[in-house]
Design an enzyme around this catalytic site. Structure first.
Site, PDB file in Angstrom:
ATOM      1  N   ASP A  20       0.867  -1.168   0.000  1.00 46.07           N
ATOM      2  CA  ASP A  20       0.000   0.000   0.000  1.00 46.07           C
ATOM      3  C   ASP A  20       0.912   1.230   0.000  1.00 46.07           C
ATOM      4  OD1 ASP A  20      -2.352   1.692   0.557  1.00 46.07           O
ATOM      5  OD2 ASP A  20      -1.487   1.855   2.551  1.00 46.07           O
TER       6      ASP A  20
ATOM      7  N   ASP B  49      -0.133   5.222   1.043  1.00 42.19           N
ATOM      8  CA  ASP B  49      -0.357   6.099   2.200  1.00 42.19           C
ATOM      9  C   ASP B  49      -0.525   5.287   3.477  1.00 42.19           C
ATOM     10  OD1 ASP B  49      -0.443   8.816   1.090  1.00 42.19           O
ATOM     11  OD2 ASP B  49      -2.174   8.093  -0.029  1.00 42.19           O
TER      12      ASP B  49
END
Length: 220
Positions: A7, A9
Site C-alpha cells: 500500500d 499512504d
C-alpha cells in the site's frame, strides 16, 4: 519468484496531513461541514469517491461529486506549488532497495490516482523499483481484490508467491480475498487489533520486523 505488494499512504509514506488538508478544502468547496480528521485518517486507502461517501453519507450525490473534484484539485495544487508533504517512513527506502536487490518483485496497490502515485514515488526516487503500479483509477476500491489480482498478473506471480503489506483493514481484507498472505504495519492508520481481525497473518511494528517477516516468505 517472490512478489511484495505495498500500500502507499500509511505504509510507504505518511500522507495523512496532505490528505486531511485536501479533504478540508474539498468539503468547504462542496458546502459541507469539515470532516473530523480522525475519520479522514480512517478512510485513507479507499478510492476517493467511496471515501467521500463514507465521510458524508447524507450529502446529495452532486455535493459528493463536487467534493471529489475539489479534493483532486486541492491535492494537485499542493503538489504543483511544492507544498505537498508525503514523507517516506524512516528506513523504508533502504528496505525497498534491499528487497529489490535480493530478487523480490515489488508492486504498489493504492487508493491513490495514477498521477498521484507516480509523482509520489518519483519524488522519493524509488519509482524504478516497482514492476507494477495499481491504483483506484483503474480498479474497484479496496477491499475488492481487483488491483491485487492485476499486480499478480502483471508480475507473473501466483497468490502463494505474494504478500500484501498495508496499514489498514482494507488492505488485509483485499489480500484475503485474493488468497495472498497479509502483513500489517503498525505505523499507519488502523490499529493492530483491526489489522488482525481483518486477516493479517502478522503485524510489523518496525522495518526490521517487516523485513524479518518477509524473509519467511518462501518462493512457491
Amino acid at each position: 519468484m517472490r512478489l511484495a505488494v505495498f500500500d502507499c499512504d500509511g505504509t510507504l509514506v505518511d500522507g495523512q496531513a496532505a490528505v486531511c488538508d485536501a479533504m478540508d478544502a474539498a468539503f468547504a468547496q462542496a458546502g459541507l461541514p469539515a470532516p473530523d480528521r480522525g475519520d479522514v485518517r480512517r478512510i485513507v486507502g479507499l478510492s476517493l469517491p467511496q471515501a467521500v461517501r463514507v465521510l458524508a453519507p447524507e450529502a446529495e450525490p452532486d455535493r459528493q461529486a463536487t467534493a471529489v473534484d475539489a479534493y483532486k484539485a486541492a491535492f494537485r495544487a499542493a503538489r504543483d506549488s511544492g507544498s505537498l508533504e508525503e514523507p517516506l517512513y524512516p528506513d523504508m527506502a533502504a528496505l525497498l532497495a534491499r528487497l529489490h536487490a535480493s530478487g523480490w518483485q515489488l508492486a504498489v496497490a493504492t487508493g491513490k490516482s495514477d498521477r498521484g502515485l507516480a509523482a509520489c514515488l518519483a519524488s522519493h526516487g524509488i519509482d524504478h523499483l516497482f514492476c507494477s503500479l495499481q491504483t483506484a483509477d483503474r480498479h474497484a476500491s479496496k477491499p475488492d481484490p481487483a488491483m491485487l489480482e492485476a499486480a499478480l498478473a502483471e508480475a507473473g506471480a501466483e497468490p502463494a508467491q505474494a504478500v500484501m503489506i498495508g496499514d489498514t483493514s482494507f488492505d488485509m481484507a483485499m489480500a484475503c480475498a485474493a488468497g495472498v498472505r497479509a502483513i500489517g504495519v503498525a505505523w499507519g492508520y488502523h490499529t493492530v487489533s483491526e489489522l488482525v481481525a481483518a486477516g493479517a497473518d502478522a503485524v510489523a511494528h518496525t522495518m526490521d520486523e517487516l523485513e524479518g517477516l518477509l524473509d519467511r516468505q518462501p518462493p512457491a
